[in-house]
Design a protein around this motif. Structure first.
Motif, PDB file in Angstrom:
ATOM      1  N   MET A 114       0.806  -1.223   0.000  1.00 50.01           N
ATOM      2  CA  MET A 114       0.000   0.000   0.000  1.00 50.01           C
ATOM      3  C   MET A 114       0.843   1.279   0.000  1.00 50.01           C
ATOM      4  SD  MET A 114      -2.799  -1.333  -0.528  1.00 50.01           S
ATOM      5  CE  MET A 114      -3.772   0.162  -0.589  1.00 50.01           C
ATOM      6  N   PRO A 115       1.895   1.406   0.820  1.00 47.71           N
ATOM      7  CA  PRO A 115       2.736   2.607   0.685  1.00 47.71           C
ATOM      8  C   PRO A 115       3.364   2.719  -0.697  1.00 47.71           C
ATOM      9  CG  PRO A 115       3.220   1.476   2.741  1.00 47.71           C
ATOM     10  CD  PRO A 115       2.341   0.567   1.943  1.00 47.71           C
ATOM     11  N   ASN A 116       3.799   1.574  -1.248  1.00 50.93           N
ATOM     12  CA  ASN A 116       4.367   1.610  -2.593  1.00 50.93           C
ATOM     13  C   ASN A 116       3.343   2.061  -3.624  1.00 50.93           C
ATOM     14  OD1 ASN A 116       6.806   0.763  -1.629  1.00 50.93           O
ATOM     15  ND2 ASN A 116       6.657  -1.328  -2.380  1.00 50.93           N
ATOM     16  N   LEU A 117       2.098   1.659  -3.436  1.00 53.84           N
ATOM     17  CA  LEU A 117       1.035   2.110  -4.345  1.00 53.84           C
ATOM     18  C   LEU A 117       0.872   3.618  -4.263  1.00 53.84           C
ATOM     19  CD1 LEU A 117      -1.314   1.712  -6.275  1.00 53.84           C
ATOM     20  CD2 LEU A 117      -2.747   1.096  -4.308  1.00 53.84           C
ATOM     21  N   LEU A 118       0.928   4.158  -3.062  1.00 48.52           N
ATOM     22  CA  LEU A 118       0.837   5.611  -2.908  1.00 48.52           C
ATOM     23  C   LEU A 118       1.982   6.301  -3.636  1.00 48.52           C
ATOM     24  CD1 LEU A 118      -0.379   8.168  -1.653  1.00 48.52           C
ATOM     25  CD2 LEU A 118       0.977   7.702   0.408  1.00 48.52           C
ATOM     26  N   LEU A 165       7.360  -5.173  -4.658  1.00 52.84           N
ATOM     27  CA  LEU A 165       8.588  -5.383  -3.894  1.00 52.84           C
ATOM     28  C   LEU A 165       8.662  -4.408  -2.724  1.00 52.84           C
ATOM     29  CD1 LEU A 165      11.384  -6.801  -3.689  1.00 52.84           C
ATOM     30  CD2 LEU A 165      12.290  -4.955  -5.130  1.00 52.84           C
ATOM     31  N   THR A 166       8.695  -4.932  -1.524  1.00 54.94           N
ATOM     32  CA  THR A 166       8.754  -4.081  -0.328  1.00 54.94           C
ATOM     33  C   THR A 166      10.187  -3.625  -0.107  1.00 54.94           C
ATOM     34  OG1 THR A 166       6.930  -5.354   0.616  1.00 54.94           O
ATOM     35  CG2 THR A 166       8.114  -3.898   2.108  1.00 54.94           C
ATOM     36  N   ARG A 167      10.600  -2.711  -0.951  1.00 53.36           N
ATOM     37  CA  ARG A 167      11.905  -2.080  -0.872  1.00 53.36           C
ATOM     38  C   ARG A 167      11.752  -0.621  -1.300  1.00 53.36           C
ATOM     39  NH1 ARG A 167      15.759  -4.073   2.060  1.00 53.36           N
ATOM     40  NH2 ARG A 167      17.513  -3.871   0.631  1.00 53.36           N
ATOM     41  N   MET A 168      12.864   0.062  -1.395  1.00 55.14           N
ATOM     42  CA  MET A 168      12.809   1.514  -1.597  1.00 55.14           C
ATOM     43  C   MET A 168      12.644   1.939  -3.051  1.00 55.14           C
ATOM     44  SD  MET A 168      15.950   0.259  -1.922  1.00 55.14           S
ATOM     45  CE  MET A 168      16.550   0.053  -0.249  1.00 55.14           C
ATOM     46  N   TYR A 169      12.449   1.015  -3.980  1.00 59.06           N
ATOM     47  CA  TYR A 169      12.515   1.373  -5.393  1.00 59.06           C
ATOM     48  C   TYR A 169      11.287   2.136  -5.880  1.00 59.06           C
ATOM     49  CZ  TYR A 169      16.402  -1.737  -4.903  1.00 59.06           C
ATOM     50  OH  TYR A 169      17.558  -2.314  -4.448  1.00 59.06           O
ATOM     51  N   ALA A 170      10.118   1.851  -5.341  1.00 62.90           N
ATOM     52  CA  ALA A 170       8.935   2.632  -5.722  1.00 62.90           C
ATOM     53  C   ALA A 170       9.078   4.075  -5.249  1.00 62.90           C
ATOM     54  CB  ALA A 170       7.668   2.000  -5.146  1.00 62.90           C
ATOM     55  N   MET A 171       9.620   4.270  -4.050  1.00 60.82           N
ATOM     56  CA  MET A 171       9.850   5.626  -3.560  1.00 60.82           C
ATOM     57  C   MET A 171      10.935   6.319  -4.383  1.00 60.82           C
ATOM     58  SD  MET A 171      10.977   6.978   0.246  1.00 60.82           S
ATOM     59  CE  MET A 171       9.379   6.985   1.063  1.00 60.82           C
ATOM     60  N   SER A 172      11.979   5.589  -4.754  1.00 58.68           N
ATOM     61  CA  SER A 172      13.036   6.163  -5.590  1.00 58.68           C
ATOM     62  C   SER A 172      12.480   6.595  -6.941  1.00 58.68           C
ATOM     63  CB  SER A 172      14.156   5.141  -5.790  1.00 58.68           C
ATOM     64  OG  SER A 172      14.778   4.813  -4.568  1.00 58.68           O
ATOM     65  N   TYR A 368      16.926  -2.464  -9.558  1.00 60.02           N
ATOM     66  CA  TYR A 368      17.797  -1.290  -9.552  1.00 60.02           C
ATOM     67  C   TYR A 368      17.448  -0.305 -10.663  1.00 60.02           C
ATOM     68  CZ  TYR A 368      20.652  -4.325  -6.593  1.00 60.02           C
ATOM     69  OH  TYR A 368      21.081  -5.161  -5.589  1.00 60.02           O
ATOM     70  N   PHE A 369      16.816  -0.796 -11.715  1.00 57.66           N
ATOM     71  CA  PHE A 369      16.541   0.020 -12.887  1.00 57.66           C
ATOM     72  C   PHE A 369      15.128   0.599 -12.899  1.00 57.66           C
ATOM     73  CE2 PHE A 369      19.925  -2.857 -13.889  1.00 57.66           C
ATOM     74  CZ  PHE A 369      20.832  -2.088 -14.599  1.00 57.66           C
ATOM     75  N   TYR A 370      14.313   0.281 -11.893  1.00 57.28           N
ATOM     76  CA  TYR A 370      12.940   0.758 -11.897  1.00 57.28           C
ATOM     77  C   TYR A 370      12.816   2.286 -11.950  1.00 57.28           C
ATOM     78  CZ  TYR A 370      11.282  -4.005 -11.066  1.00 57.28           C
ATOM     79  OH  TYR A 370      11.002  -5.343 -11.206  1.00 57.28           O
ATOM     80  N   PRO A 371      13.639   3.059 -11.229  1.00 57.99           N
ATOM     81  CA  PRO A 371      13.514   4.520 -11.357  1.00 57.99           C
ATOM     82  C   PRO A 371      13.771   5.017 -12.775  1.00 57.99           C
ATOM     83  CG  PRO A 371      14.712   3.964  -9.358  1.00 57.99           C
ATOM     84  CD  PRO A 371      14.558   2.692 -10.133  1.00 57.99           C
TER      85      PRO A 371
END
Length: 542
Positions: A114-118, A165-172, A368-371
């Motif tokens: 859910m945070p990643n969706l936001l 993926l519950t990591r920082m990549y969606a926020m990045s 690593y390439f998502y951003p």
């Protein structure tokens, strides 16, 4: 297209994105090993995650390491300390900790999704706005290009994978999209009023600060966009003072990030990931690493369409810029051309830098390439759309056809552009390239539930004890879990193990290690290899 219709369509696309995330979120059954790290590092102090040799645990006791209890709710100091001991900045983990603190003593996969969706919805909004303002003064139907870019982002399998993926990549990815939007607004009119420039300057610096505290790699796109802005300003010989202010503010923001999180210097220059990244980038193997990651992009990001997409993109990018310059003159379109070139430069250089610094770990390397990909796919779709627009305008035979049957040609053009832009997404879903779902874990957990009343032995190595929690969701159903080091077999002579009717064993060791369990227990006569996972063989003794 009216603004009202544009906004309605943008909202509908956002709803479709939410629907896709919820659909695949329901299908997610397991976790990547780094996801376990995300959850425990925001839940308990680091020392509580280390397995204790010769110890019995309940499945719930193991799961409790991933639950935030009352004394650790909103304990941001603990989160920062955990990240300082590892190699990551803390901002994403602080956000995850906040969500989980709202629901203490609970664990759900939705805490990460859910945070990643936001974050993803913010990225989507920024991408639509980015390409809406990108074409201002160039194309009349700029809303269509912006919506197409938004659609491509919203439905891309890579976008869904980043959310799963519950990591920082969606926020990045979010910070990359935010900074790209700020950059386009800045480049639209570099002679804007001081107040507006000041607001953009503050927003850009804040974005750099947050990017640094989210993931060090997420500074790549802001860095290269800023470099492009500086080069453009120097060549134009105007706005030098504002350029210096901008570069100084972004640099100061990163410096403030270092002061806020001193462990970052150790991570970047002294930690194993920092040293590995510098070695990969400067060690002379960049060409080989580019080849490896191009293969990952071909297989997992573009789903086999990488080179056709690059050819189509390259041709239409050239057509778009050449025809615009020829028909309108350099003076009238140079700002647009430079904005497009700057974004392409930032994406390309960021990709090369990531190829040099990222870990080579198969499909999981895609994260690593998502951003970069979150902007690259919309950029490619927007270019295809823009190239088709300029081809269908001006004094040529195609334009004559368009004038005779405008409605029909418009629909044909729209369908062709949409199909061309969405081909990677279609192939991605066809090849099931939404990653980090681990649907196969459903059967593994079902097996654990079936034998949950019997003892389970986790045999782990002293050199890599962290692997013992790579399969934690499969251990949670068991009522009794026994931890054992490889080289401490004498501990197998345990009363509970001697009396058990059946035993489940997770290990990566010679099978003869199972023989003492059978010899010491009159209820056991044989063992069966149930399956071989990435890190463990799973045996059933009965």
């Amino acid at each position: 297209m009216t603004r009202r219709r544009f906004l309605i369509l943008a909202v509908i696309i956002g709803i479709i994105h939410v629907g896709l995330v919820l659909f695949f979120g329901m299908k997610k059954e397991g976790f990547h090993e780094d996801e376990y790290y995300s959850y425990w590092s925001v839940s308990v102090p680091a020392e509580e995650m280390r397995p204790v040799n010769f110890s019995w645990n309940s499945g719930y006791g193991l799961q409790s390491r991933f639950l935030i209890k009352g004394d650790h709710r909103f304990d941001y100091k603990m989160v920062i300390q955990n990240q300082a001991q590892d190699v990551h900045p803390p901002l994403y983990y602080m956000a995850l900790h906040t969500v989980m603190s709202l629901f203490p003593n609970s664990f759900y996969k939705w805490f990460g999704i859910m945070p990643n969706l936001l974050f993803s919805l913010v990225s989507y909004g920024c991408i639509v706005a980015l390409f809406y303002f990108m074409s201002e003064g160039i194309f009349q139907a700029r809303e269509a290009g912006a919506l197409l870019a938004g659609v491509v982002y919203a439905v891309a399998p890579t976008t869904i994978s980043a959310v799963m993926l519950t990591r920082m990549y969606a926020m990045s990815s979010m910070w990359s999209a935010v900074y790209a939007l700020i950059f386009v607004l800045l480049m639209k009119n570099r002679q804007m009023p001081r107040l507006r420039f000041g607001l953009l300057l503050g927003a850009g610096a804040l974005t750099c600060y947050c990017s640094f505290l989210t993931h060090y790699f997420s500074l790549l796109i802001p860095f290269f966009l800023t470099a492009a802005y500086c080069v453009y300003t120097v060549f134009c010989r105007t706005g030098i003072v504002r350029m210096v202010l901008w570069g100084g503010a972004c640099t100061a923001a990163v410096g403030l990030g270092v002061l806020s999180y001193p462990a970052s210097l150790q991570h970047i220059f002294g930690g194993y990931r920092g040293q590995g990244a510098l070695q990969g980038l400067l060690g002379g193997a960049l060409a080989e690493r580019l080849s490896i990651f191009n293969g990952y992009m071909q297989s997992w990001i573009f789903s086999g369409t990488l080179y056709p997409c690059l050819i189509v993109f390259g041709v239409l990018f050239a057509v778009l810029l050449v025809l615009l310059i020829r028909r309108n003159g350099w003076k009238n379109v140079h700002n647009f051309v430079c904005r497009m070139a700057a974004v392409l430069f930032a994406l390309s250089m960021s990709y090369v830098a990531l190829c040099g610094t990222s870990l080579v770990v198969g499909s999981a390397s895609c994260r690593y390439f998502y951003p970069v990909v979150s902007l690259a796919f919309p950029f490619m779709a927007y270019t295809i759309w823009g190239g088709c627009v300029v081809l269908c305008s001006g004094k040529n035979r195609l334009q004559v056809l368009c004038e005779k049957r405008p409605a029909a040609v418009w629909w044909v053009r729209t369908v062709c552009v949409a199909v061309a832009a969405l081909i990677p997404a279609v192939f991605g879903y066809w090849k099931e390239n939404v990653l980090f779902l681990y649907e196969e874990d459903a059967e593994k957990v079902a097996f654990s539930q079936e034998y949950s009343q019997y003892p389970m032995i986790m045999v782990y190595g002293s050199g890599d004890p962290y692997r013992s929690w790579y399969v934690d969701n499969q251990l949670w159903p068991f009522e009794q879990v026994f931890y054992l080091l490889y080289d401490q077999r004498e501990a197998l002579d345990d009363e509970r193990l001697r009396e058990a009717e059946k035993i489940v064993v997770y290990m990566d060791a010679p099978e003869e290690m199972l023989e003492p369990l059978i010899d010491n227990n009159p209820n056991l006569s044989t063992y069966t290899l149930v399956r071989h996972d990435k890190f463990y063989y799973v045996y059933l003794l009965e």
